[in-house]
Write a protein that holds these residues in place. Structure first.
Motif: not given
Length: 82
Positions: A37, A71-74, A76
């Motif tokens: 992330e 996008r893959q890890t969520g 922000i």
């Protein structure tokens, strides 16, 4: 995360090579651990450096990789004081 901060400091001194080394080290650490992330941080740093030296296509690809990682890890990107 220390390598990322060192990259920021090097970039602020316009030491592009040292900043790139630090961001690359940070990327390796995040990729080899379970901290996916955070991969966007050194990718964005490397993109900024690439743009700074006129490598705009490389910068765009790195931003794309950072976007994909987000996008893959969520994960922000914080937009204010944490």
């Amino acid at each position: 995360m220390a390598h990322w901060y060192l990259g920021l400091f090097a970039a602020s001194r316009s030491d592009v090579l040292e900043a790139a080394r630090c961001y690359h080290s940070c990327l390796e650490v995040f990729a080899s651990t379970d901290e996916a992330e955070y991969l966007f941080k050194p990718l964005i740093g490397l993109a900024a450096l690439a743009a700074q030296v006129g490598q705009f296509e490389a910068a765009a690809r790195l931003i794309g990789a950072a976007d994909h990682t987000l996008r893959q890890t969520g994960a922000i990107i914080a937009s204010g004081p944490c």
